[in-house]
Design a protein around this motif. Sequence first.
Motif, PDB file in Angstrom:
ATOM      1  N   GLN A  98       0.423  -1.275   0.192  1.00  0.00           N
ATOM      2  CA  GLN A  98       0.309   0.058  -0.078  1.00  0.00           C
ATOM      3  C   GLN A  98       0.835   1.908   0.170  1.00  0.00           C
ATOM      4  O   GLN A  98       1.432   1.181   1.417  1.00  0.00           O
ATOM      5  CB  GLN A  98      -1.026   0.382   1.302  1.00  0.00           C
ATOM      6  N   ARG A 102      -0.864   7.147   0.892  1.00  0.00           N
ATOM      7  CA  ARG A 102      -2.110   6.100   1.591  1.00  0.00           C
ATOM      8  C   ARG A 102      -2.350   7.183   3.872  1.00  0.00           C
ATOM      9  O   ARG A 102      -3.801   6.900   4.368  1.00  0.00           O
ATOM     10  CB  ARG A 102      -2.790   5.738   1.525  1.00  0.00           C
ATOM     11  N   THR A 121      -2.274  -5.584   9.892  1.00  0.00           N
ATOM     12  CA  THR A 121      -2.073  -6.037   8.546  1.00  0.00           C
ATOM     13  C   THR A 121      -1.441  -6.616   7.857  1.00  0.00           C
ATOM     14  O   THR A 121      -0.899  -7.590   8.920  1.00  0.00           O
ATOM     15  CB  THR A 121      -1.249  -4.236   8.781  1.00  0.00           C
ATOM     16  N   SER A 419      -5.983  -6.308   1.578  1.00  0.00           N
ATOM     17  CA  SER A 419      -4.930  -6.122   2.042  1.00  0.00           C
ATOM     18  C   SER A 419      -3.984  -6.168   0.583  1.00  0.00           C
ATOM     19  O   SER A 419      -4.603  -5.765  -0.982  1.00  0.00           O
ATOM     20  CB  SER A 419      -4.272  -7.327   1.855  1.00  0.00           C
ATOM     21  N   PRO A 421      -3.568  -2.924  -1.265  1.00  0.00           N
ATOM     22  CA  PRO A 421      -4.502  -2.553  -2.643  1.00  0.00           C
ATOM     23  C   PRO A 421      -4.108  -1.840  -3.985  1.00  0.00           C
ATOM     24  O   PRO A 421      -4.040  -2.103  -4.975  1.00  0.00           O
ATOM     25  CB  PRO A 421      -4.457  -1.676  -1.997  1.00  0.00           C
ATOM     26  N   ASP A 422      -2.635  -1.410  -3.817  1.00  0.00           N
ATOM     27  CA  ASP A 422      -1.550  -0.946  -4.260  1.00  0.00           C
ATOM     28  C   ASP A 422      -0.607  -2.231  -5.655  1.00  0.00           C
ATOM     29  O   ASP A 422      -0.036  -1.366  -6.074  1.00  0.00           O
ATOM     30  CB  ASP A 422      -0.718   0.455  -4.300  1.00  0.00           C
ATOM     31  N   GLY A 517      -7.385   6.268  -5.006  1.00  0.00           N
ATOM     32  CA  GLY A 517      -7.894   3.900  -5.361  1.00  0.00           C
ATOM     33  C   GLY A 517      -8.798   3.729  -6.246  1.00  0.00           C
ATOM     34  O   GLY A 517      -8.997   2.395  -6.174  1.00  0.00           O
TER      35      GLY A 517
END
Length: 520
Positions: A98, A102, A121, A419, A421-422, A517
């Motif tokens: 991530q 952010r 996490t 989880s 996300p990027d 996002g």
Amino acid sequence: MKSYVWLACLSPLACLAGTSVPGSKGRKSKNEAASRKLPNVVFIYADDLGYGDLECYGAKNVQTPHVNRLAESGIRFTNAHAAAATSTPSRYAMLTGQYAWRVPGTEVAAGNAGMIIRPETYTLADVFKQAGYVTGAIGKWHLGLGDKSGTQDWNAPLPAALGDLGFDYSYIMAATADRVPCVFIENGKVANYDPSAPIEVSYQKPFPGEPLGRDHPELLYNMKHSHGHDMAIVNGIGRIGYMKGGGKALWKDENIADSITAHALNFIRENRDRPFFLYFATNDVHVPRFPHERFRGKNAMGLRGDAIVQFDWTVGQILDALDRAGLRENTLIILSSDNGPVVDDGYADRAEELLNGHRPAGPFRGNKYSAFEGGTAVPAIVSWPREVPRAQTSDALVSQIDWFASMAALVEGRLPKGSAPDSQDRLDTWLGRNRTDRPWVIEEAYTLSVRTKDWKYIDPNDGPVRINWGPKVETGNWKTPQLYDMRAGEYERENVAEKHPDVVYEMQGILRRVRQGKKF
Ligand code: NG6
Ligand code: CA
């Protein structure tokens, strides 16, 4: 974008064998595949090592035979990026998948920061652990420890540590070598703890009776500071932050490389019979650059050059240990750096005066901290003798943000919803099976930038154009949009934003969607 769930192959073996892209070895039979074992994975993550700092990336003033050997055994990436131009956000992004921007509180962390990656996490270590690996983190951490900033009791087990983030074993420096506390933490407790010298740490106020670098230059017998680093004195070197106690647990800077290397070698030896993931994050070549005596005075660039040689030695030790254990063939090694290089980063080590034409950031403009490419363009080498053909170079645009989903694909991990996300699965590119560029890479430094194969866009920012607190670094800040043509001979010199409003518009669109996002 290839979403992780879609891309995750039915089995890791299918992943490894089933891709029919140029350069892949073709589909293997089921039985052949089934007899193959998941690789060990070792990340060798250097600190502040620049694109131009290794011999195999064109460095002339320093020899790095062991890293050369690693590069010859696999792929050398020439367009790889860290997610940010400083350590904490870069590591945060890499270990969580991530972007750090952010998440508030992910800027360069103090040594008494609370754990920045929260225990709930799902981390890169969890990906491996879930797949049956034993996991270890050794070396620089810099992502906080304990529940809450400033409240840690360093004399007791820390209530939150790397064990809560999927690491079975850890032997780490809480932050950086230039930040207190100057002790190693092993599995959440100060290593070699000395009960006769209880440890206290503060980033607020000095401890009465403890001499400070700013008042006692005569006590800085190992290294003087050039800016900052004038608080606690440990091992004759001024640090950031105040500290008391530590006794025999205090590290000696000249032994840090030996110490973390010895622990890494132990970890490899002890776990040779099961798949392991080792996150090995060196202190080199971060300040204070204070390598062991045996590396001293050998390099014309002085201590910064010596620290690069020490880093190279460390890499050699890991390679030899894997060889000795008979594991080298089936170990995937990824070597890279957390951000670009810096020359004077606060100590009078003459790094600047002794460069002798060396360009730590290679051809790129800017350095560590910078929104220019020198901030995040880093060396990246991937080697896995069993699967990856030797002596390749890849110019594919890649980012460390994708290691998470790519490693998940490697081990057939299924990621919990939400989880990483990027992170995108780009395993085939990292393993050299294709040279597919990431459509865009986001870089964090003061502001956000978008890099595509051909262009670099830096979002406007009002901050100073040069760092005004010490390092001689161009920040890349500018109050209007900057657009650079990366096909131009000299990188990031002519701002062509006004000539190409359409490209600026497109890049801003990418950034907006990423910020929101949105999936592409
Ligand atoms: C800066 C430090 C620098 C370095 C950096 C973090 C001063 C004057 N400078 O604030 O020496 O520690 O933070 O580097 O304090 S990083 O690679 O860990 O991000
Ligand atoms: Ca760094």
